[in-house]
Design a protein around this motif. Structure first.
Motif, mmCIF file in Angstrom:
data_model
loop_
_atom_site.group_PDB
_atom_site.id
_atom_site.type_symbol
_atom_site.label_atom_id
_atom_site.label_comp_id
_atom_site.label_asym_id
_atom_site.label_seq_id
_atom_site.Cartn_x
_atom_site.Cartn_y
_atom_site.Cartn_z
ATOM 1 N N ALA A 1 -9.922 3.814 -11.221
ATOM 2 C CA ALA A 1 -11.292 4.336 -11.278
ATOM 3 C C ALA A 1 -11.715 4.898 -9.927
ATOM 4 O O ALA A 1 -12.354 5.958 -9.848
ATOM 5 C CB ALA A 1 -12.243 3.233 -11.723
ATOM 6 N N ARG A 2 -11.363 4.207 -8.846
ATOM 7 C CA ARG A 2 -11.707 4.687 -7.510
ATOM 8 C C ARG A 2 -10.928 5.951 -7.171
ATOM 9 O O ARG A 2 -11.469 6.872 -6.548
ATOM 10 C CB ARG A 2 -11.432 3.584 -6.493
ATOM 11 N N MET A 3 -9.669 5.979 -7.561
ATOM 12 C CA MET A 3 -8.853 7.170 -7.333
ATOM 13 C C MET A 3 -9.436 8.362 -8.086
ATOM 14 O O MET A 3 -9.536 9.470 -7.541
ATOM 15 C CB MET A 3 -7.421 6.913 -7.780
ATOM 16 N N ALA B 1 0.809 -1.225 0.000
ATOM 17 C CA ALA B 1 0.000 0.000 0.000
ATOM 18 C C ALA B 1 0.842 1.275 0.000
ATOM 19 O O ALA B 1 0.521 2.223 -0.738
ATOM 20 C CB ALA B 1 -0.971 -0.004 1.172
ATOM 21 N N PRO B 2 1.936 1.359 0.788
ATOM 22 C CA PRO B 2 2.746 2.583 0.714
ATOM 23 C C PRO B 2 3.333 2.814 -0.684
ATOM 24 O O PRO B 2 3.405 3.966 -1.138
ATOM 25 C CB PRO B 2 3.850 2.323 1.740
ATOM 26 N N GLU B 3 3.708 1.737 -1.361
ATOM 27 C CA GLU B 3 4.243 1.856 -2.717
ATOM 28 C C GLU B 3 3.177 2.363 -3.679
ATOM 29 O O GLU B 3 3.393 3.280 -4.483
ATOM 30 C CB GLU B 3 4.744 0.482 -3.186
ATOM 31 N N ILE B 4 2.008 1.740 -3.603
ATOM 32 C CA ILE B 4 0.904 2.116 -4.484
ATOM 33 C C ILE B 4 0.485 3.562 -4.225
ATOM 34 O O ILE B 4 0.213 4.323 -5.161
ATOM 35 C CB ILE B 4 -0.274 1.141 -4.288
ATOM 36 N N ALA C 1 -5.233 16.632 -4.802
ATOM 37 C CA ALA C 1 -4.713 16.317 -3.473
ATOM 38 C C ALA C 1 -4.278 14.854 -3.403
ATOM 39 O O ALA C 1 -4.878 13.984 -4.046
ATOM 40 C CB ALA C 1 -5.787 16.587 -2.421
ATOM 41 N N PRO C 2 -3.253 14.575 -2.624
ATOM 42 C CA PRO C 2 -2.772 13.192 -2.527
ATOM 43 C C PRO C 2 -3.747 12.291 -1.777
ATOM 44 O O PRO C 2 -4.582 12.753 -0.998
ATOM 45 C CB PRO C 2 -1.457 13.336 -1.746
ATOM 46 N N LEU C 3 -3.608 10.979 -2.010
ATOM 47 C CA LEU C 3 -4.372 9.992 -1.259
ATOM 48 C C LEU C 3 -3.729 9.771 0.109
ATOM 49 O O LEU C 3 -2.509 9.816 0.258
ATOM 50 C CB LEU C 3 -4.386 8.646 -1.993
ATOM 51 N N THR C 4 -4.561 9.507 1.087
ATOM 52 C CA THR C 4 -4.051 9.032 2.368
ATOM 53 C C THR C 4 -3.766 7.535 2.251
ATOM 54 O O THR C 4 -4.207 6.860 1.302
ATOM 55 C CB THR C 4 -5.074 9.245 3.490
ATOM 56 N N LEU C 5 -3.045 7.004 3.229
ATOM 57 C CA LEU C 5 -2.767 5.572 3.214
ATOM 58 C C LEU C 5 -4.054 4.771 3.366
ATOM 59 O O LEU C 5 -4.229 3.732 2.706
ATOM 60 C CB LEU C 5 -1.782 5.210 4.329
ATOM 61 N N GLU C 6 -4.969 5.256 4.191
ATOM 62 C CA GLU C 6 -6.236 4.537 4.374
ATOM 63 C C GLU C 6 -7.070 4.554 3.101
ATOM 64 O O GLU C 6 -7.713 3.553 2.756
ATOM 65 C CB GLU C 6 -7.027 5.126 5.548
ATOM 66 N N ALA D 1 0.393 6.548 -6.968
ATOM 67 C CA ALA D 1 -0.865 7.264 -7.189
ATOM 68 C C ALA D 1 -0.699 8.754 -6.939
ATOM 69 O O ALA D 1 -1.201 9.595 -7.713
ATOM 70 C CB ALA D 1 -1.956 6.695 -6.281
ATOM 71 N N ASN D 2 0.020 9.111 -5.895
ATOM 72 C CA ASN D 2 0.160 10.531 -5.565
ATOM 73 C C ASN D 2 1.049 11.268 -6.554
ATOM 74 O O ASN D 2 0.872 12.472 -6.785
ATOM 75 C CB ASN D 2 0.673 10.683 -4.138
ATOM 76 N N ALA D 3 2.003 10.560 -7.168
ATOM 77 C CA ALA D 3 2.781 11.181 -8.244
ATOM 78 C C ALA D 3 1.879 11.521 -9.427
ATOM 79 O O ALA D 3 1.996 12.608 -10.028
ATOM 80 C CB ALA D 3 3.904 10.248 -8.678
ATOM 81 N N LEU D 4 0.945 10.610 -9.735
ATOM 82 C CA LEU D 4 -0.002 10.878 -10.819
ATOM 83 C C LEU D 4 -0.944 12.026 -10.452
ATOM 84 O O LEU D 4 -1.227 12.897 -11.280
ATOM 85 C CB LEU D 4 -0.817 9.616 -11.110
#
Length: 210
Positions: free
Chosen positions: A52-54, A15-18, A32-37, A22-25
Motif C-alpha cells: 500500500a505504501r509502495m 531491505a535490499p531483497e525487498i 520508477a524504482p524505490l530507493t533503499l531508504e 518491489a522494483n521488479a513489480l
C-alpha cells in the motif's frame, strides 16, 4: 526465560531483497524504482502495508493492491540472495541458548517467507516458536502475536521499530531495542528497557531480566 525476536531489521537485513522484489513489480507497472531508504521506510506492518505504501509513493491505484501483493508474496517465498544476518546475531543466539533461554520469533513477515529464510540461514532449529504476520487474524502492534510466541512464559521482546516497541508495551513485556534496523522514529522517541547496537551486548542485557 523466553526471548522473542522480531525478524526483519532485527535479526536479518532484508531491505535490499525487498527492494529488489518491489522494483521488479514497479518495472512491470512502468514506475520508477524505490530507493533503499524508501524501502526501509515502508517496512514494518506486514506485506499488505508495504505494498500500500509502495503504491501510494508511485501513484498506483487501490485496484492494483491484491495483484501486486500476490506478485510480491510469490517472489518473496524464495528470495534470499540479498538477505544477510546482522553482525553477531548467530553468536548471540547460540550464547542465549547455552544459557538456557528459549528463543522465539514474532514478525509481521508472512509465515511462509519467514520459515523459508530461517531455513536458508540455518536458524530454524534455534527457535521454539515462530509466529508470522499471517499466523493469526491480527498482526503487530496487536499484542496477540507476541503473546502467542511467549506461550505464557516470562519473556522479553527484541525488535528494531516503533511497531515492536508498541507491541511490547501492549503485551506488558520489557522491550530491548536494536538501534541499527528500520525504525521510522528518532531513537530517543522509542520507549525501551534497554537499547543496543551490537549483538555482542545482547546476552548481558538479557541477563538483567532473567
Amino acid at each position: 526465560m523466553r526471548i522473542v525476536f522480531d525478524l526483519d531489521g532485527t535479526l536479518i537485513d532484508s531491505a535490499p531483497e525487498i527492494r529488489g522484489i518491489a522494483n521488479a513489480l514497479l518495472a512491470e507497472e512502468a514506475r520508477a524504482p524505490l530507493t533503499l531508504e524508501e524501502t526501509k521506510g515502508f517496512i514494518g506492518n506486514g506485506a499488505p502495508a508495504f505494498i500500500a505504501r509502495m503504491r501510494a509513493a508511485r501513484d498506483l491505484p487501490q485496484a492494483a493492491q491484491d495483484r501486486l501483493l500476490h506478485g510480491f508474496e510469490a517472489r518473496y517465498e524464495t528470495a534470499f540472495g540479498l538477505t544477510t544476518l546482522y553482525p553477531g546475531v548467530r553468536a548471540a543466539l547460540e550464547a542465549l541458548r547455552r544459557e538456557g533461554h528459549v528463543l522465539a520469533i514474532c514478525t509481521n513477515k508472512p509465515i511462509g517467507p519467514t520459515l523459508a529464510v530461517l531455513a536458508h540461514l540455518g536458524l530454524e532449529p534455534s527457535f521454539d516458536t515462530v509466529i508470522g504476520g499471517d499466523s493469526l487474524p491480527v498482526r503487530k502492534p496487536d499484542p496477540a502475536p507476541l503473546w502467542a510466541a511467549m506461550k505464557g512464559e516470562p519473556a522479553v521482546y527484541v525488535g528494531d521499530s516503533e511497531v515492536d516497541a508498541e507491541t511490547a508495551a501492549r503485551a506488558g513485556v520489557p522491550f530491548l531495542f536494536f538501534t541499527e534496523g528500520y525504525c521510522h522514529l528518532p531513537r530517543e522517541e522509542i520507549t525501551a528497557a534497554a537499547m543496543f547496537s551490537d549483538f555482542e551486548d545482547l546476552p548481558q542485557l538479557v541477563s538483567a531480566f532473567a
